[in-house]
Design an enzyme around this catalytic site. Structure first.
Site, mmCIF file in Angstrom:
data_model
loop_
_atom_site.group_PDB
_atom_site.id
_atom_site.type_symbol
_atom_site.label_atom_id
_atom_site.label_comp_id
_atom_site.label_asym_id
_atom_site.label_seq_id
_atom_site.Cartn_x
_atom_site.Cartn_y
_atom_site.Cartn_z
ATOM 1 C CE LYS A 83 44.899 51.871 54.016
ATOM 2 N NZ LYS A 83 44.143 51.199 52.929
ATOM 3 C CB SER A 158 40.656 52.388 53.888
ATOM 4 O OG SER A 158 41.490 51.488 53.168
ATOM 5 C CB SER A 159 44.808 54.585 50.879
ATOM 6 O OG SER A 159 44.854 53.186 50.900
ATOM 7 C CB ILE A 179 40.149 45.281 49.971
ATOM 8 C CG1 ILE A 179 39.571 43.859 49.859
ATOM 9 C CG2 ILE A 179 39.254 46.171 50.841
ATOM 10 C CD1 ILE A 179 39.490 43.111 51.168
ATOM 11 N N GLY A 180 38.732 47.515 47.770
ATOM 12 C CA GLY A 180 37.479 47.915 47.144
ATOM 13 C C GLY A 180 37.555 49.348 46.635
ATOM 14 N N GLY A 181 38.751 49.710 46.137
ATOM 15 C CA GLY A 181 38.967 51.074 45.670
ATOM 16 C C GLY A 181 39.745 51.923 46.639
ATOM 17 C CB SER A 182 41.321 51.156 49.905
ATOM 18 O OG SER A 182 40.158 50.623 50.484
#
Length: 529
Positions: A83, A158-159, A179-182
């Site tokens: 990433k 985000s990934s 950090i929140g499901g990324s």
């Protein structure tokens, strides 16, 4: 080249075995993946940088080592992607913002350095959401990544660049952050597997974030791949004892192999609805299907919903917004064109004075938008004392969930990873609460993985009786979701990462060969026109 011999169609575990048997060279495997990147990435835009020459040079050197009998381990010669937010020496980790283009990393991120040491060949770096703050992979610097299953849909974020690259066969293995499901949301959206380890089970050194210094909710580095066995492979090789030598936050305890877990002795809870945002029909069906798969493998499976989910998730947002958005906004100075559409609402909300935020919350409540009202009430700048109270609430939520699981003698949970299948492009704007199913396990700091289970059926591409604006938006997403992959989340208590992976492998094995299970790599459709 046939499907059975094409390296880009094989899992990381299969490639590792072929490399070890010298049936294929690292250079051959690397060239095959680079060729697939060249063929497919113009359609997908998963990569921010392809390290073509560097990867080939590394592969040749690793082949020379193997010929000399110098074998580093199961990752020796295996291609991998990373990433963009993870440091690589001499390169910028921009997070998709112009203000960070001049940043140059002095060295590799901890996990990147360990991958090189283990003999992995880094093919390139992959795209992210701007500031890593929403469930897509699009930003003004690198453009928009598409989902290999549908170019009209996002791969999640985000990934998301990682997930798209792996699902399309451009990489067999990747490293993301969460950090929140990324990690987990893109895995769900793209039909692959992903793992967020227990917080600090893997080193996070060199993992960049838009919220530097924010410690109430911390991001975690983790692996992504086409199968849960591949995740186990890399987690076994990148041993936490070696990571602890680099990073004092990592406990120096060896990784327990998933094969040591007797799935038939596990007691597993499952739920389809977190009480905050109702799941799509296909997502709920996938949870039941995964629970049934574990039951077929001998596990005891019972209904169970963790306590206090809505309050915990709102505390998550309260913590992340405690600076009023000032840290993130400091990176978004300049022309509006430099700010992604999904962050424009955040930018506007950050500029609201407290009285205007309170007024907007009251209006939302009067309009029957209770979730929006609560979100507006909890977000915004806070005093130190207020932040301490929010942090205490987060830790209390973690303790309450752990206590409730132990009271029911539960080893694991099976639940949704996200409220809907993959989003159409730009649909993440004002849609953050649909990620609550994944966010819960960031605030709880529990290990959580996602495994592909099924695809959306024609009759499931709808949502019955949506109540408010959020659910109406979700209904629009569902209406465009037929055929998209659906994953299921498996969660464990802290440091039970091996049990989570064992259950994920059991689900994959039990569902292998089922006609509606997502199978990757998938070739994206041609570009329109």
């Amino acid at each position: 080249m046939s499907a059975s011999t094409d390296p880009t169609r094989l899992t990381a575990t299969a490639l590792s075995s072929l490399l070890a048997a010298r049936e294929v060279s690292a250079e051959e495997v690397t060239r095959a993946h680079l060729a697939r990147i060249e063929a497919l990435d113009p359609r997908l835009r998963a990569f921010t940088q392809v390290l073509h020459d560097e990867a080939l040079a590394a592969a040749r050197g690793l082949d020379d080592e193997r010929r000399r009998g110098e074998i580093r381990g199961p990752l020796h010669g295996l291609p991998i992607t990373v990433k963009e937010s993870l440091d690589m020496a001499g390169m910028a980790s921009t997070l998709g913002v112009a203000a960070r283009r001049g940043h140059r990393a002095a060295g590799d991120a901890g996990v990147t350095a360990l991958l090189r040491r283990a003999g992995a060949v880094i093919l390139g770096r992959t795209n992210v959401s701007q500031l890593l703050l929403y469930n897509e992979a699009r930003n003004p610097l690198f453009g928009q990544t598409a989902n290999p299953w549908s170019l009209d849909h996002s791969p999640g974020g985000s990934s998301g660049g990682e997930a798209a690259a792996i699902a399309a066969g451009m990489s067999p293995l990747g490293i993301g952050t969460d950090i929140g499901g990324s990690i987990r949301v893109p895995a769900h959206c793209c039909g692959i597997a992903g793992m967020k380890p227990t917080l600090d089970r893997w080193t996070n050194l060199g993992s960049n974030t838009a919220l530097l210094g924010q410690e109430a909710i911390r991001s975690q580095v983790g692996p992504m791949a086409r199968s849960a066995r591949d995740l186990a492979l890399v987690m076994s090789e990148l041993d936490p004892v070696a990571m602890a030598a680099l990073d004092v936050r990592v406990p120096p305890f060896p990784f327990t192999e998933p094969a040591s877990v007797e799935v038939a002795r596990l007691r597993v809870g499952f739920y389809c609805d977190d009480g905050l945002v109702p799941s799509s029909a296909a997502v709920a069906r996938a949870v039941v299907k995964a629970a049934s798969a574990l039951r077929a493998r001998g596990a005891t499976v019972v209904p169970f919903t963790p306590p206090g989910i809505p309050d915990a998730v709102y505390a998550y947002f309260a913590a992340l917004s405690a600076d009023g958005g000032a840290t993130a906004m400091s990176l978004l100075q300049g022309d509006a064109a430099d700010v992604d559409v999904s962050l424009r609402s955040l930018r506007a909300m950050a500029s609201l004075p407290p009285f205007a935020r309170r007024a907007a919350a009251r209006v939302a409540g009067i309009a029957g938008e209770r979730r929006l009202q609560r979100l507006l009430e909890v977000t915004g700048p806070k005093s130190v004392a207020e932040l301490w109270r929010v942090t205490h609430a987060l830790r209390e939520a973690r303790a309450a969930i752990a206590s409730a699981m132990r009271a029911e003698s539960l080893d694991l949970l099976v639940c949704p990873p996200y409220a809907t299948p993959a989003l159409p492009h730009a649909a993440s704007r004002d849609f953050v609460l649909t990620g609550s199913a994944a966010m819960l396990w960031n605030l709880a700091q529990f290990p959580a993985g996602v495994v592909p289970v099924t695809r959306v059926r024609a009759g499931e591409a709808r949502r019955e009786r949506p109540r408010d604006r959020l659910e109406k938006r979700a209904a629009e997403v569902d209406a465009k979701s037929e055929g998209l992959p659906v994953g299921v989340q498996v969660v464990g208590l802290p440091f039970s990462d091996h049990a989570v992976l064992a259950a994920m492998i059991a689900i994959e094995d039990e569902l292998a060969g089922e006609p509606d299970r997502p199978v990757t790599p998938v070739s994206p459709p041609p570009l329109a026109g």
